[in-house]
Design a protein around this motif. Structure first.
Motif, short mmCIF file in Angstrom:
data_model
loop_
_atom_site.label_atom_id
_atom_site.label_comp_id
_atom_site.label_asym_id
_atom_site.label_seq_id
_atom_site.Cartn_x
_atom_site.Cartn_y
_atom_site.Cartn_z
N CYS A 113 0.94 -1.22 0.15
CA CYS A 113 0.04 0.05 0.09
C CYS A 113 0.83 1.33 0.14
O CYS A 113 1.80 1.21 0.83
N ARG A 136 0.13 4.11 1.18
CA ARG A 136 -0.20 4.62 2.26
C ARG A 136 0.19 4.35 3.54
O ARG A 136 0.81 5.13 4.45
N LEU A 172 -1.51 -5.13 -0.45
CA LEU A 172 -2.74 -4.67 -1.00
C LEU A 172 -3.41 -5.91 -1.16
O LEU A 172 -2.87 -6.86 -1.71
N GLN A 174 -5.12 -4.08 -6.49
CA GLN A 174 -4.85 -2.68 -7.19
C GLN A 174 -5.24 -2.79 -8.40
O GLN A 174 -5.49 -3.76 -9.19
N GLU A 190 -6.09 1.62 -4.91
CA GLU A 190 -5.68 0.52 -3.97
C GLU A 190 -6.64 0.08 -2.94
O GLU A 190 -7.39 0.85 -2.33
N CYS A 223 -6.89 -1.61 0.60
CA CYS A 223 -5.97 -1.94 1.67
C CYS A 223 -6.83 -2.18 2.84
O CYS A 223 -7.64 -1.71 3.28
N CYS A 243 -6.16 0.75 5.53
CA CYS A 243 -6.41 2.02 5.31
C CYS A 243 -7.74 2.25 4.92
O CYS A 243 -8.31 3.30 5.05
N ASP A 244 -8.25 1.27 4.15
CA ASP A 244 -9.79 1.24 3.73
C ASP A 244 -10.90 0.73 4.45
O ASP A 244 -11.98 0.74 4.06
#
Length: 155
Positions: free
Chosen positions: A50, A52, A57, A60, A72, A74, A77-78
């Motif tokens: 990732c 970030r 990941l 992607q 992406e 993740c 992060c997501d």
């Protein structure tokens, strides 16, 4: 020209999306599409980190053509984003419903593109008996802020 998407989904969750222009693939079975899909060997696929946080990941994807957005998915992060969370949960479910991929992917794509400043353009209703418009156009960042009579900027 009408554009819709056909999805080929493998039991492990791997999938591809193929443009179906003017219904050219309407008579092609999912099995036929799967045979022509150049699926990579798992050993050949790179697990990208990732951008970030560095976590590997889950997915992607290049954003819609000419947007320049790299999408992406993740798990770190997501996880707070609703469409991304639903897609992450789908990947983690061993009893995943393979028919859910188009809905989950397109919701995640819309959410991700919105986070990059893009929005879906309003769609007109299809005439009765006509194919529905399932491909939604994108409006570039800032375009929705112009007055209706103001021309779009060009380079």
């Amino acid at each position: 020209m009408a554009l819709t998407w056909r999805y080929v989904v493998q039991p492990d969750g791997d999938f591809c999306r193929i443009a179906n222009i003017d219904g050219s693939l309407d008579n092609t079975s999912d099995e036929e599409l799967a045979r022509v899909w150049p699926r990579q060997d798992d050993a050949e696929q790179q697990n990208r980190p990732c951008s970030r946080c560095g976590t590997t990941l889950l997915l992607q994807w290049n954003g819609p053509l000419m947007t320049g957005v790299w999408m992406e998915l993740c798990t770190v992060c997501d996880a707070h984003r609703p469409a991304a969370r639903a897609f992450i949960d789908w990947y983690g479910d061993p009893d995943r419903d393979l028919t859910a991929v188009p809905r989950l992917f397109e919701a995640w794509e819309t959410e991700t593109m919105h986070a990059h400043g893009w929005a879906r353009a309003p769609q007109t209703e299809a005439a009765p008996g006509a194919r529905p418009h399932s491909h939604l156009s994108l409006v570039p960042p800032g375009a929705d802020e112009r007055a209706d009579d103001e021309p779009a900027e060009t380079d």
